[in-house]
Design a protein around this motif. Structure first.
Motif, PDB file in Angstrom:
ATOM      1  N   MET A   1       0.846  -1.182   0.000  1.00 45.32           N
ATOM      2  CA  MET A   1       0.000   0.000   0.000  1.00 45.32           C
ATOM      3  C   MET A   1       0.889   1.242   0.000  1.00 45.32           C
ATOM      4  SD  MET A   1      -3.324   1.210   2.121  1.00 45.32           S
ATOM      5  CE  MET A   1      -2.894   0.920   3.773  1.00 45.32           C
ATOM      6  N   ASN A   2       0.507   2.256  -0.747  1.00 47.28           N
ATOM      7  CA  ASN A   2       1.272   3.485  -0.851  1.00 47.28           C
ATOM      8  C   ASN A   2       0.946   4.408   0.303  1.00 47.28           C
ATOM      9  OD1 ASN A   2       2.482   5.870  -1.598  1.00 47.28           O
ATOM     10  ND2 ASN A   2       1.972   5.647  -3.744  1.00 47.28           N
ATOM     11  N   GLU A   3       1.984   4.951   0.930  1.00 40.28           N
ATOM     12  CA  GLU A   3       1.798   5.838   2.083  1.00 40.28           C
ATOM     13  C   GLU A   3       1.905   7.312   1.703  1.00 40.28           C
ATOM     14  OE1 GLU A   3       0.918   4.802   5.137  1.00 40.28           O
ATOM     15  OE2 GLU A   3       0.816   2.790   4.314  1.00 40.28           O
ATOM     16  N   LYS A   4       2.016   7.620   0.428  1.00 42.47           N
ATOM     17  CA  LYS A   4       2.160   9.012  -0.018  1.00 42.47           C
ATOM     18  C   LYS A   4       0.913   9.806   0.352  1.00 42.47           C
ATOM     19  CE  LYS A   4       4.297  10.090  -3.916  1.00 42.47           C
ATOM     20  NZ  LYS A   4       5.383  10.886  -3.689  1.00 42.47           N
ATOM     21  N   THR A   5       1.095  10.947   1.039  1.00 38.24           N
ATOM     22  CA  THR A   5      -0.047  11.739   1.468  1.00 38.24           C
ATOM     23  C   THR A   5       0.028  13.187   1.000  1.00 38.24           C
ATOM     24  OG1 THR A   5       1.038  12.232   3.571  1.00 38.24           O
ATOM     25  CG2 THR A   5      -0.466  10.337   3.512  1.00 38.24           C
ATOM     26  N   SER A   6       1.112  13.578   0.346  1.00 36.29           N
ATOM     27  CA  SER A   6       1.201  14.964  -0.102  1.00 36.29           C
ATOM     28  C   SER A   6       0.417  15.168  -1.381  1.00 36.29           C
ATOM     29  CB  SER A   6       2.666  15.355  -0.308  1.00 36.29           C
ATOM     30  OG  SER A   6       3.250  14.552  -1.304  1.00 36.29           O
ATOM     31  N   ASN A   7      -0.058  16.385  -1.565  1.00 36.03           N
ATOM     32  CA  ASN A   7      -0.823  16.731  -2.767  1.00 36.03           C
ATOM     33  C   ASN A   7       0.103  16.872  -3.963  1.00 36.03           C
ATOM     34  OD1 ASN A   7      -3.160  16.806  -1.291  1.00 36.03           O
ATOM     35  ND2 ASN A   7      -3.260  19.030  -1.199  1.00 36.03           N
ATOM     36  N   CYS A   8      -0.439  16.653  -5.132  1.00 39.66           N
ATOM     37  CA  CYS A   8       0.296  16.834  -6.368  1.00 39.66           C
ATOM     38  C   CYS A   8       0.791  18.279  -6.468  1.00 39.66           C
ATOM     39  CB  CYS A   8      -0.620  16.501  -7.549  1.00 39.66           C
ATOM     40  SG  CYS A   8       0.123  16.838  -9.160  1.00 39.66           S
ATOM     41  N   PRO A   9       2.027  18.484  -6.876  1.00 37.92           N
ATOM     42  CA  PRO A   9       2.531  19.844  -7.009  1.00 37.92           C
ATOM     43  C   PRO A   9       1.883  20.622  -8.153  1.00 37.92           C
ATOM     44  CG  PRO A   9       4.176  18.253  -7.739  1.00 37.92           C
ATOM     45  CD  PRO A   9       3.044  17.477  -7.145  1.00 37.92           C
ATOM     46  N   HIS A  10       1.122  19.964  -9.002  1.00 35.22           N
ATOM     47  CA  HIS A  10       0.473  20.633 -10.135  1.00 35.22           C
ATOM     48  C   HIS A  10      -0.983  20.999  -9.845  1.00 35.22           C
ATOM     49  CE1 HIS A  10       3.550  18.992 -13.243  1.00 35.22           C
ATOM     50  NE2 HIS A  10       4.111  19.415 -12.142  1.00 35.22           N
ATOM     51  N   VAL A  11      -1.445  20.789  -8.632  1.00 37.20           N
ATOM     52  CA  VAL A  11      -2.836  21.072  -8.269  1.00 37.20           C
ATOM     53  C   VAL A  11      -3.212  22.517  -8.610  1.00 37.20           C
ATOM     54  CG1 VAL A  11      -4.373  21.396  -6.291  1.00 37.20           C
ATOM     55  CG2 VAL A  11      -3.122  19.276  -6.534  1.00 37.20           C
ATOM     56  N   GLY A  12      -2.339  23.443  -8.361  1.00 38.09           N
ATOM     57  CA  GLY A  12      -2.636  24.856  -8.598  1.00 38.09           C
ATOM     58  C   GLY A  12      -2.878  25.211 -10.051  1.00 38.09           C
ATOM     59  N   GLY A  13      -2.291  24.469 -10.981  1.00 36.69           N
ATOM     60  CA  GLY A  13      -2.445  24.788 -12.394  1.00 36.69           C
ATOM     61  C   GLY A  13      -3.241  23.773 -13.190  1.00 36.69           C
ATOM     62  N   CYS A  14      -3.668  22.710 -12.553  1.00 33.13           N
ATOM     63  CA  CYS A  14      -4.400  21.660 -13.253  1.00 33.13           C
ATOM     64  C   CYS A  14      -5.814  22.131 -13.585  1.00 33.13           C
ATOM     65  CB  CYS A  14      -4.461  20.396 -12.395  1.00 33.13           C
ATOM     66  SG  CYS A  14      -5.341  19.028 -13.171  1.00 33.13           S
ATOM     67  N   GLU A  35      -4.646  13.965  -4.335  1.00 34.40           N
ATOM     68  CA  GLU A  35      -4.363  14.002  -2.902  1.00 34.40           C
ATOM     69  C   GLU A  35      -3.732  12.708  -2.396  1.00 34.40           C
ATOM     70  OE1 GLU A  35      -8.153  14.944  -1.239  1.00 34.40           O
ATOM     71  OE2 GLU A  35      -8.124  16.975  -2.073  1.00 34.40           O
ATOM     72  N   ASN A  36      -3.332  11.825  -3.285  1.00 34.73           N
ATOM     73  CA  ASN A  36      -2.744  10.564  -2.858  1.00 34.73           C
ATOM     74  C   ASN A  36      -1.512  10.292  -3.709  1.00 34.73           C
ATOM     75  OD1 ASN A  36      -2.239   8.098  -1.708  1.00 34.73           O
ATOM     76  ND2 ASN A  36      -4.230   7.233  -2.130  1.00 34.73           N
ATOM     77  N   ASP A  37      -1.565   9.336  -4.602  1.00 28.88           N
ATOM     78  CA  ASP A  37      -0.387   9.003  -5.409  1.00 28.88           C
ATOM     79  C   ASP A  37      -0.447   9.692  -6.763  1.00 28.88           C
ATOM     80  OD1 ASP A  37       1.911   7.976  -6.405  1.00 28.88           O
ATOM     81  OD2 ASP A  37       1.277   5.884  -6.385  1.00 28.88           O
ATOM     82  N   TYR A  38      -0.116  10.971  -6.769  1.00 35.28           N
ATOM     83  CA  TYR A  38      -0.190  11.756  -8.001  1.00 35.28           C
ATOM     84  C   TYR A  38       0.812  11.299  -9.050  1.00 35.28           C
ATOM     85  CZ  TYR A  38       3.748  14.278  -5.939  1.00 35.28           C
ATOM     86  OH  TYR A  38       4.947  14.600  -5.367  1.00 35.28           O
ATOM     87  N   ASN A  60      -6.340   8.806 -15.288  1.00 31.41           N
ATOM     88  CA  ASN A  60      -5.961   7.472 -15.752  1.00 31.41           C
ATOM     89  C   ASN A  60      -5.622   7.457 -17.242  1.00 31.41           C
ATOM     90  OD1 ASN A  60      -8.465   7.661 -16.961  1.00 31.41           O
ATOM     91  ND2 ASN A  60      -9.286   5.793 -16.067  1.00 31.41           N
ATOM     92  N   GLY A  61      -5.672   8.609 -17.895  1.00 34.94           N
ATOM     93  CA  GLY A  61      -5.314   8.725 -19.306  1.00 34.94           C
ATOM     94  C   GLY A  61      -6.492   8.668 -20.259  1.00 34.94           C
ATOM     95  N   GLN A  62      -7.652   8.284 -19.772  1.00 32.62           N
ATOM     96  CA  GLN A  62      -8.838   8.256 -20.616  1.00 32.62           C
ATOM     97  C   GLN A  62      -9.397   9.665 -20.762  1.00 32.62           C
ATOM     98  OE1 GLN A  62     -11.586   5.399 -19.019  1.00 32.62           O
ATOM     99  NE2 GLN A  62     -10.281   3.669 -19.519  1.00 32.62           N
ATOM    100  N   THR A  63     -10.191   9.856 -21.803  1.00 33.18           N
ATOM    101  CA  THR A  63     -10.809  11.155 -22.063  1.00 33.18           C
ATOM    102  C   THR A  63     -12.267  11.116 -21.642  1.00 33.18           C
ATOM    103  OG1 THR A  63      -9.345  11.555 -23.924  1.00 33.18           O
ATOM    104  CG2 THR A  63     -11.370  12.834 -23.851  1.00 33.18           C
ATOM    105  N   MET A  64     -12.677  12.135 -20.944  1.00 30.90           N
ATOM    106  CA  MET A  64     -14.073  12.233 -20.532  1.00 30.90           C
ATOM    107  C   MET A  64     -14.725  13.308 -21.387  1.00 30.90           C
ATOM    108  SD  MET A  64     -15.595  12.583 -16.761  1.00 30.90           S
ATOM    109  CE  MET A  64     -17.340  12.547 -16.489  1.00 30.90           C
ATOM    110  N   GLN A  65     -15.461  12.900 -22.375  1.00 38.26           N
ATOM    111  CA  GLN A  65     -16.078  13.819 -23.327  1.00 38.26           C
ATOM    112  C   GLN A  65     -17.029  14.803 -22.657  1.00 38.26           C
ATOM    113  OE1 GLN A  65     -15.057  14.214 -26.415  1.00 38.26           O
ATOM    114  NE2 GLN A  65     -13.603  12.575 -26.076  1.00 38.26           N
ATOM    115  N   ALA A  66     -17.716  14.375 -21.609  1.00 35.37           N
ATOM    116  CA  ALA A  66     -18.681  15.244 -20.933  1.00 35.37           C
ATOM    117  C   ALA A  66     -18.005  16.487 -20.369  1.00 35.37           C
ATOM    118  CB  ALA A  66     -19.399  14.494 -19.821  1.00 35.37           C
ATOM    119  N   LEU A  67     -16.731  16.390 -20.013  1.00 33.35           N
ATOM    120  CA  LEU A  67     -16.029  17.541 -19.457  1.00 33.35           C
ATOM    121  C   LEU A  67     -15.810  18.628 -20.490  1.00 33.35           C
ATOM    122  CD1 LEU A  67     -13.350  15.967 -17.126  1.00 33.35           C
ATOM    123  CD2 LEU A  67     -15.467  17.104 -16.494  1.00 33.35           C
ATOM    124  N   ALA A  68     -15.801  18.261 -21.748  1.00 33.56           N
ATOM    125  CA  ALA A  68     -15.624  19.260 -22.796  1.00 33.56           C
ATOM    126  C   ALA A  68     -16.784  20.242 -22.812  1.00 33.56           C
ATOM    127  CB  ALA A  68     -15.498  18.568 -24.155  1.00 33.56           C
TER     128      ALA A  68
END
Length: 71
Positions: A1-14, A35-38, A60-68
């Motif tokens: 199990m991954n213990e990483k708890t820091s946020n992704c450093p790209h959160v501010g610009g994502c 917020e986990n394993d970025y 996960n690399g998939q595209t979500m068309q609804a977000l467009a």
């Protein structure tokens, strides 16, 4: 199990991150990636490689068309 708890450093610009907080059903993506394993996030990997990150690409690399249509 991954213990990483820091946020992704790209959160501010994502572009997807604010959409997650506005859409309850997308919150699971935020918890599992931002917020986990970025380092598993395909968006993060593209950004690190200096490549363009499509706005509708999910962590996960998939595209979500609804977000467009959201925003």
């Amino acid at each position: 199990m991954n213990e990483k708890t820091s946020n992704c450093p790209h959160v501010g610009g994502c572009e997807l991150f604010p959409m997650f907080s506005r859409r309850g059903f997308l919150r699971v993506w935020q918890i599992n990636y931002c917020e986990n394993d970025y380092t598993k996030c395909e968006r993060y990997k593209l950004s690190l490689a200096g490549k363009s990150v499509p706005q509708t690409m999910l962590p996960n690399g998939q595209t979500m068309q609804a977000l467009a249509k959201v925003t």
